[in-house]
Scaffold this motif. Structure first.
Motif, short mmCIF file in Angstrom:
data_model
loop_
_atom_site.label_atom_id
_atom_site.label_comp_id
_atom_site.label_asym_id
_atom_site.label_seq_id
_atom_site.Cartn_x
_atom_site.Cartn_y
_atom_site.Cartn_z
N GLY A 41 0.78 -1.22 0.00
CA GLY A 41 0.00 0.00 0.00
C GLY A 41 0.81 1.28 0.00
O GLY A 41 0.25 2.38 0.02
N LYS A 42 2.13 1.12 -0.01
CA LYS A 42 2.99 2.31 0.01
C LYS A 42 3.86 2.36 -1.23
O LYS A 42 4.13 1.35 -1.88
N GLU A 43 4.32 3.56 -1.54
CA GLU A 43 5.23 3.72 -2.66
C GLU A 43 6.62 3.22 -2.28
O GLU A 43 6.99 3.20 -1.09
N ARG A 44 7.36 2.82 -3.29
CA ARG A 44 8.73 2.41 -3.06
C ARG A 44 9.54 3.62 -2.61
O ARG A 44 9.41 4.70 -3.19
N GLU A 45 10.36 3.44 -1.57
CA GLU A 45 11.12 4.57 -1.04
C GLU A 45 12.60 4.22 -0.97
O GLU A 45 12.98 3.06 -0.78
N GLY A 46 13.41 5.25 -1.10
CA GLY A 46 14.84 5.06 -1.01
C GLY A 46 15.29 4.89 0.43
O GLY A 46 14.79 5.57 1.33
N VAL A 47 16.22 3.99 0.64
CA VAL A 47 16.76 3.70 1.97
C VAL A 47 18.20 4.19 2.08
O VAL A 47 18.56 4.89 3.02
N SER A 48 19.03 3.82 1.11
CA SER A 48 20.44 4.19 1.14
C SER A 48 21.03 4.02 -0.24
O SER A 48 20.51 3.28 -1.06
N CYS A 49 22.11 4.73 -0.49
CA CYS A 49 22.83 4.55 -1.75
C CYS A 49 24.33 4.70 -1.49
O CYS A 49 24.75 5.34 -0.53
N ILE A 50 25.09 4.09 -2.38
CA ILE A 50 26.53 4.20 -2.37
C ILE A 50 26.97 4.52 -3.79
O ILE A 50 26.36 4.05 -4.74
N ASN A 51 28.03 5.33 -3.90
CA ASN A 51 28.32 5.91 -5.23
C ASN A 51 27.07 6.65 -5.73
O ASN A 51 26.68 6.52 -6.90
N CYS A 52 26.51 7.45 -4.86
CA CYS A 52 25.26 8.13 -5.20
C CYS A 52 25.44 9.13 -6.34
O CYS A 52 24.46 9.53 -6.98
N SER A 53 26.70 9.55 -6.52
CA SER A 53 27.07 10.38 -7.65
C SER A 53 28.54 10.12 -7.92
O SER A 53 29.15 9.27 -7.27
N SER A 54 29.11 10.88 -8.84
CA SER A 54 30.51 10.65 -9.20
C SER A 54 31.47 10.93 -8.05
O SER A 54 32.62 10.52 -8.10
N ASP A 55 30.99 11.61 -6.99
CA ASP A 55 31.87 11.87 -5.85
C ASP A 55 31.92 10.70 -4.88
O ASP A 55 32.52 10.80 -3.81
N ARG A 56 31.27 9.60 -5.24
CA ARG A 56 31.34 8.34 -4.45
C ARG A 56 30.70 8.49 -3.07
O ARG A 56 31.09 7.81 -2.13
N SER A 57 29.73 9.35 -2.97
CA SER A 57 29.11 9.60 -1.68
C SER A 57 28.17 8.47 -1.28
O SER A 57 27.80 7.61 -2.09
N THR A 58 27.80 8.47 -0.02
CA THR A 58 26.75 7.59 0.49
C THR A 58 25.65 8.46 1.09
O THR A 58 25.91 9.58 1.54
N GLU A 59 24.45 7.94 1.09
CA GLU A 59 23.31 8.65 1.65
C GLU A 59 22.40 7.67 2.38
O GLU A 59 22.37 6.47 2.05
N TYR A 60 21.65 8.20 3.32
CA TYR A 60 20.67 7.41 4.05
C TYR A 60 19.38 8.21 4.20
O TYR A 60 19.41 9.42 4.39
N ALA A 61 18.28 7.50 4.14
CA ALA A 61 17.01 8.12 4.48
C ALA A 61 17.02 8.46 5.97
O ALA A 61 17.65 7.77 6.77
N ASP A 62 16.33 9.53 6.32
CA ASP A 62 16.30 9.96 7.73
C ASP A 62 15.81 8.84 8.64
O ASP A 62 16.26 8.71 9.78
N SER A 63 14.90 8.04 8.14
CA SER A 63 14.29 7.00 8.97
C SER A 63 15.26 5.88 9.35
O SER A 63 14.97 5.10 10.26
N VAL A 64 16.40 5.79 8.64
CA VAL A 64 17.32 4.69 8.94
C VAL A 64 18.70 5.18 9.38
O VAL A 64 19.56 4.37 9.71
N LYS A 65 18.90 6.47 9.39
CA LYS A 65 20.21 7.01 9.79
C LYS A 65 20.56 6.55 11.20
O LYS A 65 19.73 6.59 12.11
N GLY A 66 21.81 6.12 11.35
CA GLY A 66 22.26 5.65 12.64
C GLY A 66 21.97 4.20 12.91
O GLY A 66 22.49 3.61 13.86
N ARG A 67 21.12 3.58 12.09
CA ARG A 67 20.77 2.17 12.26
C ARG A 67 21.25 1.30 11.10
O ARG A 67 21.61 0.15 11.30
N PHE A 68 21.24 1.84 9.89
CA PHE A 68 21.62 1.08 8.70
C PHE A 68 22.97 1.59 8.21
O PHE A 68 23.29 2.78 8.30
N THR A 69 23.75 0.66 7.65
CA THR A 69 25.05 1.02 7.07
C THR A 69 25.19 0.32 5.72
O THR A 69 25.01 -0.91 5.63
N ILE A 70 25.51 1.09 4.70
CA ILE A 70 25.75 0.53 3.37
C ILE A 70 27.24 0.40 3.15
O ILE A 70 28.02 1.24 3.60
#
Length: 127
Positions: A41-70
């Motif tokens: 019943g919900k839309e697909r949502e982003g959780v985390s990414c690695i190599n999110c752009s050419s700067d090789r960054s990582t990102e996390y959704a606010d809901s998982v920050k501090g709990r999930f690690t990519i």
């Protein structure tokens, strides 16, 4: 290009799981890789990414920050999502997705920017 997720399962709240996204047909270090999730019943949502752009960054959704690690294992062309302190609201089908890095393009946690997807793995967190 093929992505295969594994590692899902049933866990109690507060527990941990590690999801794997095994890549074949390409070098994972050359790709933006994202983890996404979708619950009924919900839309697909982003959780985390690695190599999110050419700067090789990582990102996390606010809901998982501090709990999930990519993380990425280049030797095995696998991306992992370590999930700790799981909550019932983390219950969903988890997907990994990828696209080849190119120029200054930014992929981030935007589902529409990833053309290649795995089949998903179910994560269920009981309260």
């Amino acid at each position: 290009v093929r992505l295969v997720e594994s590692g899902g399962g049933l866990v109690q709240a507060g527990g941990s799981l590690r999801l794997s996204c095994a890549a074949s047909g390409f070098i994972v270090d050359d790709y933006a890789i994202g983890w996404f999730r979708q619950s009924p019943g919900k839309e697909r949502e982003g959780v985390s990414c690695i190599n999110c752009s050419s700067d090789r960054s990582t990102e996390y959704a606010d809901s998982v920050k501090g709990r999930f690690t990519i993380s990425r294992d280049n030797a095995n062309d696998t991306v992992y999502l370590q999930m700790n302190d799981l909550k019932p609201e983390d219950t969903a089908v988890y997907y990994c997705a990828g696209d080849q890095l190119s120029g200054d393009y930014y992929w981030g946690l935007k589902t529409e920017r990833y053309p290649y997807w795995g089949q998903g793995t179910q994560v269920t967190v009981s309260s």
